[in-house]
Design a protein around this motif. Structure first.
Motif, PDB file in Angstrom:
ATOM      1  N   TYR A 244      31.102  82.181  36.517  1.00  0.00           N
ATOM      2  CA  TYR A 244      31.869  80.981  36.185  1.00  0.00           C
ATOM      3  C   TYR A 244      33.249  80.982  36.819  1.00  0.00           C
ATOM      4  O   TYR A 244      33.677  79.988  37.402  1.00  0.00           O
ATOM      5  CB  TYR A 244      32.003  80.850  34.663  1.00  0.00           C
ATOM      6  CG  TYR A 244      32.961  79.765  34.247  1.00  0.00           C
ATOM      7  CD1 TYR A 244      32.681  78.433  34.494  1.00  0.00           C
ATOM      8  CD2 TYR A 244      34.167  80.079  33.618  1.00  0.00           C
ATOM      9  CE1 TYR A 244      33.560  77.432  34.132  1.00  0.00           C
ATOM     10  CE2 TYR A 244      35.049  79.083  33.249  1.00  0.00           C
ATOM     11  CZ  TYR A 244      34.747  77.763  33.513  1.00  0.00           C
ATOM     12  OH  TYR A 244      35.621  76.779  33.164  1.00  0.00           O
ATOM     13  N   THR A 245      33.962  82.099  36.748  1.00  0.00           N
ATOM     14  CA  THR A 245      35.337  82.132  37.254  1.00  0.00           C
ATOM     15  C   THR A 245      35.372  81.841  38.748  1.00  0.00           C
ATOM     16  O   THR A 245      36.212  81.071  39.222  1.00  0.00           O
ATOM     17  CB  THR A 245      35.992  83.482  36.954  1.00  0.00           C
ATOM     18  OG1 THR A 245      35.987  83.691  35.543  1.00  0.00           O
ATOM     19  CG2 THR A 245      37.420  83.507  37.449  1.00  0.00           C
ATOM     20  N   ARG A 246      34.465  82.425  39.494  1.00  0.00           N
ATOM     21  CA  ARG A 246      34.464  82.198  40.939  1.00  0.00           C
ATOM     22  C   ARG A 246      34.175  80.747  41.277  1.00  0.00           C
ATOM     23  O   ARG A 246      34.776  80.171  42.188  1.00  0.00           O
ATOM     24  CB  ARG A 246      33.428  83.095  41.616  1.00  0.00           C
ATOM     25  CG  ARG A 246      33.842  84.545  41.713  1.00  0.00           C
ATOM     26  CD  ARG A 246      32.992  85.259  42.756  1.00  0.00           C
ATOM     27  NE  ARG A 246      31.580  85.260  42.394  1.00  0.00           N
ATOM     28  CZ  ARG A 246      30.596  85.521  43.258  1.00  0.00           C
ATOM     29  NH1 ARG A 246      30.881  85.787  44.521  1.00  0.00           N
ATOM     30  NH2 ARG A 246      29.354  85.531  42.850  1.00  0.00           N
TER      31      ARG A 246
ATOM     32  N   GLU B 295      37.207  78.262  40.169  1.00  0.00           N
ATOM     33  CA  GLU B 295      38.414  78.343  40.979  1.00  0.00           C
ATOM     34  C   GLU B 295      38.292  77.617  42.312  1.00  0.00           C
ATOM     35  O   GLU B 295      39.262  77.523  43.053  1.00  0.00           O
ATOM     36  CB  GLU B 295      38.769  79.815  41.219  1.00  0.00           C
ATOM     37  CG  GLU B 295      39.269  80.538  39.973  1.00  0.00           C
ATOM     38  CD  GLU B 295      39.491  82.022  40.203  1.00  0.00           C
ATOM     39  OE1 GLU B 295      39.062  82.509  41.273  1.00  0.00           O
ATOM     40  OE2 GLU B 295      40.070  82.661  39.308  1.00  0.00           O
TER      41      GLU B 295
ATOM     42  N   GLU C 282      35.268  76.159  26.812  1.00  0.00           N
ATOM     43  CA  GLU C 282      35.829  76.965  27.897  1.00  0.00           C
ATOM     44  C   GLU C 282      35.710  78.454  27.586  1.00  0.00           C
ATOM     45  O   GLU C 282      35.337  79.258  28.457  1.00  0.00           O
ATOM     46  CB  GLU C 282      37.281  76.571  28.139  1.00  0.00           C
ATOM     47  CG  GLU C 282      38.022  77.431  29.156  1.00  0.00           C
ATOM     48  CD  GLU C 282      37.488  77.336  30.576  1.00  0.00           C
ATOM     49  OE1 GLU C 282      37.917  78.146  31.418  1.00  0.00           O
ATOM     50  OE2 GLU C 282      36.631  76.459  30.847  1.00  0.00           O
TER      51      GLU C 282
ATOM     52  N   GLN D 282      33.665  81.307  29.742  1.00  0.00           N
ATOM     53  CA  GLN D 282      34.326  82.527  30.198  1.00  0.00           C
ATOM     54  C   GLN D 282      33.539  83.755  29.754  1.00  0.00           C
ATOM     55  O   GLN D 282      33.455  84.748  30.487  1.00  0.00           O
ATOM     56  CB  GLN D 282      35.751  82.584  29.636  1.00  0.00           C
ATOM     57  CG  GLN D 282      36.700  81.537  30.180  1.00  0.00           C
ATOM     58  CD  GLN D 282      37.247  81.878  31.550  1.00  0.00           C
ATOM     59  OE1 GLN D 282      36.996  82.949  32.086  1.00  0.00           O
ATOM     60  NE2 GLN D 282      38.021  80.950  32.116  1.00  0.00           N
TER      61      GLN D 282
END
Length: 255
Positions: free
Chosen positions: A165-167, A170, A155, A159
Motif C-alpha cells: 500500500y505505501t509504495r 506514494e 487508512e 497501512q
C-alpha cells in the motif's frame, strides 16, 4: 513501475473494479468546457482506460472515445459495457505506445492511471498523438485520509493489511510535479468534491478492487475483512458510510 506489475496487477479484480470503483464528477466536464474550450466535437483518447469508467463520462458528453488499455480483462470489461456505443472503440496499447496515429486526438484523458506510466516516454507519445492545440488532462480521485472516524480507520486498516500500500499510495502526483511534467504547456489545475455512500458489501467490494488488498487465500485476507466489518459497525450511519474523495485534475498542452 515494473516492480509493481502495473499492467497485470488488476487482472483478478476486474469484477470489483467495475462494480465498486467511483466515477468522476460532472463538474470536471464543466471545467474543461468553460475554462479550456473542450466540447463534444473533440476526439478523446482515454489512456489507461481500465474498465471504462472515465470513458463513459466523455461518451455521455457526446465525445468519440478510444480507450487505450493494456490489461486484457479490463479492456474486455470496457468493451462489454460500452461496446454497443458506436462512438466507443477500445484498443490494446500502453501510455508510451498507444498505437494511435500521429496528430489524431484532441483530448487525452488519464484517469487514475498516470502513476503507473513511464513519464518521459509517455510525454513524448502524448505529444505525438495530439493535434495542434490539443490538451491532456490527468485526473485522480484521491481518497481523503482523515476528517471522520471511518476515513481515519480505513487508512489505518490499509497501512496494517495492505500488501504494498505505501509504495502505491506514494505514487500520486501533486501540482508541482504535474507542472514540471507539462512544462511550459501547463494550463491549470482544479479540485472537485466527490464521494460514494456504501453499505458493507459495497465497501468490501471497494476495498477488494484495490490491488494492494490481500486476495482470498492470503493469510491477511480474512483478518482484514474482519477488521473492515468492525470498522463499519463502529462508524456507519443508517448502515452506510461516506467514502469521500478530492477529485484533482491537471491540464495542459504538450509539445
Amino acid at each position: 513501475m515494473n516492480e509493481l506489475h502495473a499492467t497485470d496487477r488488476f487482472s483478478d479484480r476486474v469484477a470489483d473494479y467495475v462494480r465498486y470503483r467511483p466515477d468522476y464528477p460532472a463538474a470536471l466536464l464543466d471545467w474543461l468546457k468553460n475554462e479550456h474550450g473542450v466540447d463534444g466535437s473533440w476526439d478523446v483518447a482515454d489512456v489507461g482506460a481500465g474498465t471504462g469508467i472515465s470513458a463513459k463520462l466523455f461518451l455521455d458528453a457526446g465525445h468519440r472515445v478510444v480507450a487505450v488499455e493494456p490489461n486484457a480483462p479490463m479492456r474486455a470489461a470496457a468493451e462489454q459495457w460500452l461496446g454497443s456505443n458506436p462512438a466507443f472503440h477500445a484498443r490494446d496499447g500502453r501510455a508510451d505506445a498507444t498505437g494511435l496515429a500521429g496528430a489524431s486526438i484532441d483530448l487525452i484523458v488519464v484517469a487514475q492511471a498516470f502513476h503507473w506510466f513511464a513519464e518521459v516516454a509517455t510525454r513524448r507519445e502524448f505529444a505525438r498523438i495530439l493535434r495542434p492545440g490539443g490538451l491532456a488532462v490527468i485526473v485522480w480521485n484521491t481518497r481523503r485520509l482523515d476528517g471522520t472516524p471511518f476515513l481515519e480507520g480505513y487508512e489505518a486498516l490499509l497501512q496494517h493489511y495492505g500488501t504494498d500500500y505505501t509504495r502505491v499510495a506514494e505514487r500520486y502526483a501533486d501540482e508541482p510535479r504535474m507542472r514540471a511534467w507539462f512544462g511550459a504547456g501547463f494550463r491549470g489545475a482544479a479540485r472537485f468534491d466527490h464521494g460514494q455512500r456504501l453499505d458493507f458489501d459495497a465497501l468490501k467490494g471497494r476495498l477488494m478492487s484495490s490491488s494492494y488488498a490481500p486476495a482470498p487465500g492470503h493469510p491477511q485476507h480474512a483478518p482484514m475483512l474482519a477488521a473492515l466489518r468492525e470498522l463499519f459497525e463502529a462508524t456507519a450511519v443508517n448502515r452506510r458510510i461516506d467514502f469521500t474523495y478530492d477529485t484533482r485534475a491537471y491540464v495542459g498542452h504538450l509539445s
